[in-house]
Design an enzyme around this catalytic site. Structure first.
Site, PDB file in Angstrom:
ATOM      1  N   GLY A  55       2.510 -10.119   0.845  1.00  0.00           N
ATOM      2  CA  GLY A  55       3.317 -10.189   0.229  1.00  0.00           C
ATOM      3  C   GLY A  55       4.008  -9.684  -0.699  1.00  0.00           C
ATOM      4  O   GLY A  55       5.168  -8.596   0.153  1.00  0.00           O
TER       5      GLY A  55
ATOM      6  N   GLN B 110      12.508  -7.075  -4.558  1.00  0.00           N
ATOM      7  CA  GLN B 110      12.714  -6.739  -3.166  1.00  0.00           C
ATOM      8  C   GLN B 110      13.520  -6.984  -2.240  1.00  0.00           C
ATOM      9  O   GLN B 110      14.051  -7.171  -0.884  1.00  0.00           O
ATOM     10  CB  GLN B 110      11.172  -7.083  -2.496  1.00  0.00           C
ATOM     11  CG  GLN B 110      10.261  -5.680  -2.820  1.00  0.00           C
ATOM     12  CD  GLN B 110       8.899  -5.786  -2.175  1.00  0.00           C
ATOM     13  OE1 GLN B 110       8.100  -6.715  -2.601  1.00  0.00           O
ATOM     14  NE2 GLN B 110       8.542  -5.041  -0.968  1.00  0.00           N
TER      15      GLN B 110
ATOM     16  N   CYS C  66       3.566  -1.812   2.625  1.00  0.00           N
ATOM     17  CA  CYS C  66       5.259  -1.973   1.849  1.00  0.00           C
ATOM     18  C   CYS C  66       6.464  -2.368   2.608  1.00  0.00           C
ATOM     19  O   CYS C  66       6.840  -1.702   2.895  1.00  0.00           O
ATOM     20  CB  CYS C  66       5.553  -1.520   0.536  1.00  0.00           C
ATOM     21  SG  CYS C  66       6.446  -2.004  -0.862  1.00  0.00           S
ATOM     22  N   LEU C  67       6.628  -3.336   2.191  1.00  0.00           N
ATOM     23  CA  LEU C  67       7.510  -3.841   3.344  1.00  0.00           C
ATOM     24  C   LEU C  67       8.526  -2.693   2.847  1.00  0.00           C
ATOM     25  O   LEU C  67      10.603  -2.748   4.125  1.00  0.00           O
ATOM     26  CB  LEU C  67       8.049  -5.644   3.103  1.00  0.00           C
ATOM     27  CG  LEU C  67       6.624  -6.229   3.525  1.00  0.00           C
ATOM     28  CD1 LEU C  67       6.993  -7.884   3.491  1.00  0.00           C
ATOM     29  CD2 LEU C  67       6.664  -5.940   4.990  1.00  0.00           C
TER      30      LEU C  67
ATOM     31  N   HIS D 189       5.809  -3.790  -9.201  1.00  0.00           N
ATOM     32  CA  HIS D 189       6.834  -4.336  -8.653  1.00  0.00           C
ATOM     33  C   HIS D 189       7.828  -4.405  -9.775  1.00  0.00           C
ATOM     34  O   HIS D 189       9.303  -3.684  -9.532  1.00  0.00           O
ATOM     35  CB  HIS D 189       7.132  -5.100  -7.039  1.00  0.00           C
ATOM     36  CG  HIS D 189       6.682  -4.480  -5.684  1.00  0.00           C
ATOM     37  ND1 HIS D 189       7.912  -3.449  -5.354  1.00  0.00           N
ATOM     38  CD2 HIS D 189       6.082  -4.674  -5.413  1.00  0.00           C
ATOM     39  CE1 HIS D 189       7.174  -3.074  -3.543  1.00  0.00           C
ATOM     40  NE2 HIS D 189       6.433  -4.221  -4.128  1.00  0.00           N
TER      41      HIS D 189
END
Ligand code: CO
Length: 151
Positions: A45, A50, A87-88, A133
Site C-alpha cells: 500500500g 508518502q 512501511c515504505l 498515514h
C-alpha cells in the site's frame, strides 16, 4: 512516472491530509504514479503523503485486488488482530501492530463515485495502515517491538 518515496523525518508524513475536492487529471496522474511507484517498491500500500502530496488518497494492493481509496472514512471496525507491518517510508524496519480484524470504509474512486468495502485480515490491516498515514500516524507510533527487518 515513478515518484520518490518520502522517508520518516519528513514533515509531510506527520500532517493531517486535506480531502480531495477535484476529481481531475491531476488526481488521475497522482494515482497512476502512486501505482507505478508501489509496484516498483513491491509494497502492499501507499498513501499520497508518502510521495509528498498531503491529500486523502491511498492505494492498496492485496490478494483481494488493487484498490484506490479517495477520501476514505471508517464506517465501523470490529475485532482484533496482531501482525507484523513495515512501511515504505520506514525502510529496513518492521514491528508488530494491533489492528481491528474487520473494517468497513466508504470512499470515492478517481471519478468521484462513492463506494464501500468490507475488508478483513491482511486487507483490513493494509487499509488501517494506509488510512493512518492520512492523519500523520505511522505504524512505528503503534508498534510493540520495532526491529530491523533482517534480525
Ligand atoms: Co506506510
Amino acid at each position: 512516472m515513478i515518484r520518490e518515496i518520502v522517508q520518516v523525518g519528513d514533515e509531510v508524513l506527520r500532517q493531517k491530509c486535506e480531502p480531495v475536492t477535484r476529481f481531475d487529471q491531476e488526481l488521475a496522474s497522482l494515482l497512476d504514479d502512486m501505482k507505478e511507484t508501489l509496484k516498483k517498491a513491491q509494497g502492499a500500500g501507499l498513501a499520497a503523503p508518502q510521495v509528498g502530496v498531503p491529500l486523502r488518497a491511498v492505494i492498496v494492493d492485496v490478494p483481494e485486488g488493487f484498490f484506490e481509496f479517495i477520501n476514505p472514512v471508517f464506517v465501523w471496525q470490529k475485532g482484533e488482530q496482531t501482525g507484523t507491518e513495515g512501511c515504505l517510508s520506514v525502510t529496513g524496519k518492521c514491528g508488530k501492530v494491533r489492528r481491528p480484524n474487520k473494517v468497513k470504509i466508504i470512499y470515492y474512486d478517481r471519478k468521484g463515485d462513492r463506494y464501500s468495502v468490507v475488508a478483513h485480515g491482511w486487507f483490513a490491516r493494509a487499509i488501517c495502515h494506509e488510512l493512518d498515514h492520512l492523519d500523520g500516524i505511522l505504524y512505528i507510533d503503534k508498534a510493540e517491538n520495532l526491529r530491523n527487518e533482517d534480525d
